[in-house]
Design a protein around this motif. Structure first.
Motif, PDB file in Angstrom:
ATOM      1  N   HIS A 111      11.235  25.712  61.899  1.00  0.00           N
ATOM      2  CA  HIS A 111      11.170  24.475  62.690  1.00  0.00           C
ATOM      3  C   HIS A 111       9.853  23.733  62.426  1.00  0.00           C
ATOM      4  O   HIS A 111       9.852  22.543  62.133  1.00  0.00           O
ATOM      5  CB  HIS A 111      11.293  24.782  64.185  1.00  0.00           C
ATOM      6  CG  HIS A 111      10.957  23.591  65.024  1.00  0.00           C
ATOM      7  ND1 HIS A 111      11.836  22.550  65.234  1.00  0.00           N
ATOM      8  CD2 HIS A 111       9.805  23.230  65.648  1.00  0.00           C
ATOM      9  CE1 HIS A 111      11.249  21.611  65.956  1.00  0.00           C
ATOM     10  NE2 HIS A 111      10.018  22.003  66.224  1.00  0.00           N
ATOM     11  N   ASP A 112       8.746  24.432  62.537  1.00  0.00           N
ATOM     12  CA  ASP A 112       7.441  23.759  62.482  1.00  0.00           C
ATOM     13  C   ASP A 112       7.063  23.303  61.075  1.00  0.00           C
ATOM     14  O   ASP A 112       6.655  22.161  60.870  1.00  0.00           O
ATOM     15  CB  ASP A 112       6.343  24.696  63.018  1.00  0.00           C
ATOM     16  CG  ASP A 112       6.411  24.846  64.537  1.00  0.00           C
ATOM     17  OD1 ASP A 112       6.800  23.870  65.214  1.00  0.00           O
ATOM     18  OD2 ASP A 112       6.083  25.935  65.038  1.00  0.00           O
ATOM     19  N   HIS A 116       8.578  19.619  60.623  1.00  0.00           N
ATOM     20  CA  HIS A 116       7.512  18.657  60.954  1.00  0.00           C
ATOM     21  C   HIS A 116       6.566  18.336  59.798  1.00  0.00           C
ATOM     22  O   HIS A 116       6.215  17.177  59.584  1.00  0.00           O
ATOM     23  CB  HIS A 116       6.665  19.186  62.118  1.00  0.00           C
ATOM     24  CG  HIS A 116       7.362  19.144  63.444  1.00  0.00           C
ATOM     25  ND1 HIS A 116       7.666  17.969  64.096  1.00  0.00           N
ATOM     26  CD2 HIS A 116       7.808  20.145  64.246  1.00  0.00           C
ATOM     27  CE1 HIS A 116       8.271  18.244  65.255  1.00  0.00           C
ATOM     28  NE2 HIS A 116       8.377  19.561  65.371  1.00  0.00           N
ATOM     29  N   GLU A 158      10.345  14.691  68.132  1.00  0.00           N
ATOM     30  CA  GLU A 158      11.333  15.749  67.883  1.00  0.00           C
ATOM     31  C   GLU A 158      12.749  15.204  67.665  1.00  0.00           C
ATOM     32  O   GLU A 158      13.476  15.693  66.815  1.00  0.00           O
ATOM     33  CB  GLU A 158      11.383  16.741  69.060  1.00  0.00           C
ATOM     34  CG  GLU A 158      10.103  17.524  69.322  1.00  0.00           C
ATOM     35  CD  GLU A 158       9.897  18.667  68.317  1.00  0.00           C
ATOM     36  OE1 GLU A 158      10.609  18.752  67.309  1.00  0.00           O
ATOM     37  OE2 GLU A 158       8.966  19.456  68.566  1.00  0.00           O
TER      38      GLU A 158
HETATM   39 FE   LIG Z   1       8.687  20.759  67.078  1.00  0.00          FE
END
Ligand SMILES: [Fe+2]
Length: 238
Positions: A111-112, A116, A158
């Motif tokens: 996820h990170d 991102h 997000e």
């Molecule tokens: Fe996040």
């Protein structure tokens, strides 16, 4: 923020990354905004396994000066925003279980780092997040303030979509790192509303289900330029 030594991922964990990455091939090509897919290429992310944080940071540092920092799990909003003000993005130091790749108990490395970090190769996005961190960290000791800034992060970083000449594209790391949610958010199921900070500041959200309401950016500047006005909305509520 407690910086950790980056985990030595096992062969099985590298395979999990590969599965997740391949599941999102279509998403990167057809559903993601190009800011993201270009960033994935610039950082050299691929299906061969969890990337070395050193290599990724060396590339990112050269482009915008940002760095991913391994941390145990979910950061408190205060230290999270403070890290962003210093061009650091916390990276969950684990990867989800191979038996259920659609579920992660907390933000993991997929996820990170995957969802991102690619955005931070874009100088305007990077500057926006640094300013986001700086403004939000001013009220880091105020729980309500953190809650309200957290809403902008949620709906603007997000889970936003963005309007493009080719149609709606995904502009949020929370969606881009989820196979299920990336398909869901472009279907007719969620309610899609025009990006509006006056609504966002008063809107709560649930973290454990697909988002029923998603905000659509008309363009990137709507997000990048909203911080001074959002800060006023926050301060008026404290
Ligand atoms: Fe996040």
């Amino acid at each position: 923020m407690k910086e950790q030594v980056y985990k030595q991922f096992s062969p099985e964990e590298h395979r999990t990354w590969g599965t997740l990455f391949r599941n999102l091939d279509h998403c990167r090509k057809e559903q993601a905004d190009t800011t993201f897919s270009r960033g994935v290429e610039l950082l050299g992310l691929n299906a061969s396994g969890v990337p070395s944080i050193k290599d990724v940071n060396a590339k990112l540092e050269r482009i915008t000066g940002w760095n991913g920092v391994p941390v145990e799990g979910l950061e408190e909003n205060g230290s999270f925003f403070e890290a962003m003000a210093n061009k650091k993005f916390p990276i969950g130091n684990f990867i989800r279980d191979a038996r259920d790749v659609n579920y992660t108990p907390a933000p993991d490395v997929f996820h990170d780092l995957y969802g991102h970090l690619p955005f931070f190769t874009d100088p305007d996005y990077a500057k926006f997040c640094e300013e986001f961190g700086r403004r939000a960290a001013k009220v880091k000791d105020n729980p309500k303030g953190m809650d309200l800034w957290g809403r902008l992060f949620w709906f603007g970083v997000e889970f936003p979509l963005i309007e493009t000449p080719k149609g709606h594209r995904i502009f949020g790391g929370g969606i881009l790192s989820s196979f299920g949610e990336s398909n869901y958010c472009l279907s007719d199921k969620p309610e899609v509303r025009p990006f509006n900070i006056a609504e966002i500041v008063d809107r709560t959200y649930k973290i454990d289900e697909f988002q029923r309401t998603i905000f659509l950016l008309g363009n990137k500047l709507e997000l990048y330029d909203c911080l001074p006005a959002y800060e006023k909305l926050v301060l008026a509520r404290l």
